[in-house]
Design a protein around this motif. Structure first.
Motif, mmCIF file in Angstrom:
data_model
loop_
_atom_site.group_PDB
_atom_site.id
_atom_site.type_symbol
_atom_site.label_atom_id
_atom_site.label_comp_id
_atom_site.label_asym_id
_atom_site.label_seq_id
_atom_site.Cartn_x
_atom_site.Cartn_y
_atom_site.Cartn_z
ATOM 1 N N MET A 150 -48.862 45.486 35.502
ATOM 2 C CA MET A 150 -49.926 46.395 35.208
ATOM 3 C C MET A 150 -50.640 46.744 36.504
ATOM 4 N N THR A 151 -50.996 47.980 36.609
ATOM 5 C CA THR A 151 -51.635 48.422 37.854
ATOM 6 C C THR A 151 -53.134 48.184 37.773
ATOM 7 N N SER A 152 -53.748 48.300 38.932
ATOM 8 C CA SER A 152 -55.191 48.043 38.974
ATOM 9 C C SER A 152 -55.973 49.116 38.236
ATOM 10 N N THR A 153 -55.502 50.355 38.218
ATOM 11 C CA THR A 153 -56.201 51.408 37.471
ATOM 12 C C THR A 153 -56.096 51.165 35.968
ATOM 13 N N GLU A 154 -54.929 50.687 35.533
ATOM 14 C CA GLU A 154 -54.792 50.356 34.118
ATOM 15 C C GLU A 154 -55.712 49.205 33.766
ATOM 16 N N MET A 155 -55.776 48.220 34.661
ATOM 17 C CA MET A 155 -56.654 47.065 34.455
ATOM 18 C C MET A 155 -58.112 47.514 34.424
ATOM 19 N N ASP A 156 -58.479 48.410 35.350
ATOM 20 C CA ASP A 156 -59.841 48.931 35.378
ATOM 21 C C ASP A 156 -60.161 49.699 34.088
ATOM 22 N N GLY A 157 -59.188 50.478 33.612
ATOM 23 C CA GLY A 157 -59.366 51.236 32.372
ATOM 24 C C GLY A 157 -59.589 50.311 31.184
ATOM 25 N N ARG A 158 -58.788 49.245 31.119
ATOM 26 C CA ARG A 158 -58.936 48.292 30.024
ATOM 27 C C ARG A 158 -60.258 47.533 30.131
ATOM 28 N N LEU A 159 -60.651 47.222 31.351
ATOM 29 C CA LEU A 159 -61.915 46.531 31.579
ATOM 30 C C LEU A 159 -63.071 47.420 31.142
ATOM 31 N N ASP A 160 -63.013 48.696 31.486
ATOM 32 C CA ASP A 160 -64.054 49.643 31.055
ATOM 33 C C ASP A 160 -64.095 49.754 29.533
ATOM 34 N N ALA A 161 -62.916 49.785 28.909
ATOM 35 C CA ALA A 161 -62.837 49.875 27.453
ATOM 36 C C ALA A 161 -63.441 48.623 26.821
ATOM 37 N N LEU A 162 -63.160 47.464 27.397
ATOM 38 C CA LEU A 162 -63.733 46.212 26.887
ATOM 39 C C LEU A 162 -65.242 46.184 27.057
ATOM 40 N N ARG A 163 -65.729 46.673 28.170
ATOM 41 C CA ARG A 163 -67.191 46.743 28.393
ATOM 42 C C ARG A 163 -67.840 47.672 27.356
ATOM 43 N N ALA A 164 -67.207 48.808 27.116
ATOM 44 C CA ALA A 164 -67.735 49.760 26.131
ATOM 45 C C ALA A 164 -67.776 49.114 24.747
ATOM 46 N N LEU A 165 -66.692 48.383 24.412
ATOM 47 C CA LEU A 165 -66.666 47.677 23.131
ATOM 48 C C LEU A 165 -67.761 46.617 23.071
ATOM 49 N N GLY A 166 -67.988 45.943 24.190
ATOM 50 C CA GLY A 166 -69.043 44.926 24.252
ATOM 51 C C GLY A 166 -70.416 45.541 24.026
ATOM 52 N N LYS A 167 -70.672 46.697 24.661
ATOM 53 C CA LYS A 167 -71.954 47.380 24.469
ATOM 54 C C LYS A 167 -72.120 47.820 23.018
ATOM 55 N N THR A 168 -71.068 48.368 22.448
ATOM 56 C CA THR A 168 -71.104 48.822 21.052
ATOM 57 C C THR A 168 -71.388 47.637 20.121
ATOM 58 N N ALA A 169 -70.723 46.529 20.380
ATOM 59 C CA ALA A 169 -70.934 45.335 19.557
ATOM 60 C C ALA A 169 -72.367 44.841 19.697
ATOM 61 N N THR A 170 -72.916 44.857 20.903
ATOM 62 C CA THR A 170 -74.293 44.422 21.121
ATOM 63 C C THR A 170 -75.264 45.317 20.364
ATOM 64 N N ILE A 171 -75.052 46.624 20.452
ATOM 65 C CA ILE A 171 -75.918 47.575 19.743
ATOM 66 C C ILE A 171 -75.840 47.354 18.236
ATOM 67 N N GLN A 172 -74.635 47.152 17.727
ATOM 68 C CA GLN A 172 -74.465 46.926 16.297
ATOM 69 C C GLN A 172 -75.115 45.614 15.873
ATOM 70 N N ALA A 173 -75.037 44.580 16.728
ATOM 71 C CA ALA A 173 -75.664 43.293 16.417
ATOM 72 C C ALA A 173 -77.186 43.461 16.332
ATOM 73 N N VAL A 174 -77.776 44.233 17.235
ATOM 74 C CA VAL A 174 -79.229 44.478 17.216
ATOM 75 C C VAL A 174 -79.612 45.215 15.937
ATOM 76 N N LYS A 175 -78.814 46.223 15.579
ATOM 77 C CA LYS A 175 -79.096 46.987 14.354
ATOM 78 C C LYS A 175 -78.999 46.097 13.119
ATOM 79 N N LEU A 176 -78.015 45.199 13.101
ATOM 80 C CA LEU A 176 -77.879 44.271 11.975
ATOM 81 C C LEU A 176 -79.083 43.339 11.865
ATOM 82 N N LYS A 177 -79.569 42.850 13.005
ATOM 83 C CA LYS A 177 -80.754 41.985 12.999
ATOM 84 C C LYS A 177 -81.964 42.746 12.466
#
Length: 140
Positions: free
Chosen positions: A1-28
């Motif tokens: 896997m190339t570094s750009t693919e890794m960076d893309g996946r890392l960005d996608a994981l960060r976005a998912l993490g932010k979305t999950a955090t926002i959803q957790a706050v809304k649930l609380k």
């Protein structure tokens, strides 16, 4: 896997993490709102029970006052009849009444006036209880 693919996946994981955090706050927040609604519901149920007790109390008092008013009405009618009997019997002898008879007549008249006042008071009190009962029914 190339570094750009890794960076893309890392960005996608960060976005998912932010979305999950926002959803957790809304649930609380929703959980907090739900707790508040449940508290209000319990309070409302307690209030309804208290209003039902008060409604019963007012209804009982109203029933008592009605029966008392009926008693006083009967007493009033009998006193009016007695007064009329006295008046018709003594029409001719009204000028020759003795002092004792005058006192007796005045006592009957006084008692009649007191009874009429009681009937008026009880009528007023019964109307107030009717208003309270209607108000309680409106609240329930």
């Amino acid at each position: 896997m190339t570094s750009t693919e890794m960076d893309g996946r890392l960005d996608a994981l960060r976005a998912l993490g932010k979305t999950a955090t926002i959803q957790a706050v809304k649930l609380k927040e929703r959980d907090s709102e739900l707790i508040l609604v449940e508290q209000r519901l319990r309070k409302t149920r307690r209030d309804v029970k208290a209003l039902k007790r008060e409604n019963k109390k007012v209804g009982d008092e109203r029933t008592y006052l009605k029966s008392r008013l009926n008693e006083l009405d009967h007493l009033k009618v009998s006193l009016e009849e007695d007064l009329q009997v006295l008046a018709t019997e003594n029409t001719d002898a009204a000028n020759a009444l003795t002092r004792e008879e005058m006192e007796k007549f005045e006592q009957v008249k006084k008692k009649l006036n007191e009874t009429l006042e009681k009937v008026g008071y009880m009528t007023k009190e019964l109307e107030e209880k009717d208003e309270e009962l209607n108000e309680l029914r409106g609240r329930v």
